[in-house]
Motif scaffolding. Structure first.
Motif: not given
Lengths: 224, 224
Positions: A40-41, A43, A86-88, A108, A110, B41, B43, B53-56, B86, B88, B90, B104
């Motif tokens: 649910f979070v 980036h 991006t969701v990981t 992930s 993107v 990990v 981002h 572009l955002v990659v883990p 970044t 994060t 949670v 959150v």
């Protein structure tokens, strides 16, 4: 969730084709949907004054649109601003015989696109409903829904789910059949699992208000 | 970890000042360090051909430098490329009386800087050591360390930890003393906890190789 006109295969574009780790790439829309539904979070990446900015925020979705809650970055986003969301999910550590082969088991997504600020009140309400229900199923009809003033004070961004790149790594390390297998080093994975805990009431809550079932039943269940 | 010349207060710059949710902002370096130490990990955001572009990817650090493992994005990164990293954690959902006050509980660090590709073999080895130990303490001296060829094939990026923005939200929802408190709606938080599971041996591993203590002892412990 899929509709006849909505391909089950994600389009391969200049932005989404996998440049490395091809074995981890997936172009199945079902994989994208599963990754988005698991978290649910996200980036959110945006360019602000020539520099990248990546902020965490919450999201929801329908079949074709990702809804992202307005954040620090939204100030900088007019309609048409290019973004990357991006969701990981991190599933564990991959511990190989050699440091070089170490890695992470993860899923992930993107998503590339241009952002649209949702202004239509009906779409905004529906987007917020999806966002709320995504994080906490059952909550939209339980809590007080946004009034007109709150709706106006909320920034909701929309992004097409058309252009996305999915990567998934699962399973054991890759050096089990190479020369390092003779080193006598333990190798495998260390799983990581997120679990919902017991609901903690607001200290200001009167003690006679029970935890509703849709929240209580999550305790002890796996997230992600 | 701090050194006399290394301020315990993060500098407030045009990039790091908090534009909203000020109550969540922290300029304590100790908070930054704690958030970085809690995860493995990040981002990584970079601009590629005019788009974000955002990659883990995985990271490690020393007192002043964040080391980030080269990823799909590194192809696009010469020295001096602006990046945003970044991290994060949670911690749970904030379930308020009104949807508008939902949120959150989280801890995030947003690090701004320009990337440097690590080329010196000694620094690269040390950076990879920190990265490996960050994810799995004890693993660097247990697994086979990178040889010269592997070191050359690894892209390691370095980023100063000087310019960072930290945000932390904890505790109950904010509408416990407003008019919505009379609605009779349950409000509180739903905690989310990540836990390390039991190590899963590589199916190719001979059964007589035991799980080393530094891995075995993580089972059941909290991550993040």
């Amino acid at each position: 969730m899929s509709q006849p006109s909505h391909s089950s295969v994600l389009p391969q574009t200049e932005l989404t084709r996998h440049r490395r780790l091809r074995e981890q790439g997936s172009f199945r829309r079902a994989d994208l949907d599963a990754i988005l539904d698991a978290g649910f979070v996200c980036h959110l990446g945006v360019i602000v004054e020539g520099r990248p900015l990546v902020v965490p925020t919450v999201y929801g979705r329908d079949e074709r649109v990702l809804y992202v809650h307005g954040s620090v970055a939204s100030r900088s986003m007019a309609g048409g601003t290019p973004v990357c969301v991006t969701v990981t999910q991190v599933d564990g550590l991959v511990l190989a015989r050699s440091v070089f082969e170490h890695g992470v088991n993860y899923r992930s997504a993107v998503i590339h696109g241009t952002v649209r600020k949702v202004t239509d009140p009906d779409e905004k309400l529906e987007g917020l409903r999806r966002l709320t229900e995504h994080a906490t199923p059952g909550q939209w009809s339980y809590a007080r829904q946004p009034n007109r003033k709150e709706l106006a004070a909320t920034t909701l961004l929309a992004l097409s789910l058309e252009e996305a790149s999915v990567k998934i790594r699962t399973g054991a390390p890759d050096d089990g059949d190479g020369p390092d297998a003779d080193l006598g080093v333990w190798a495998g994975t260390l799983p990581l699992t997120a679990t919902w805990g017991a609901p903690e009431p607001d200290p200001l809550l009167p003690p006679d208000i029970p935890v509703p079932a849709h929240i209580a039943r999550r305790e002890g269940t796996r997230h992600g």
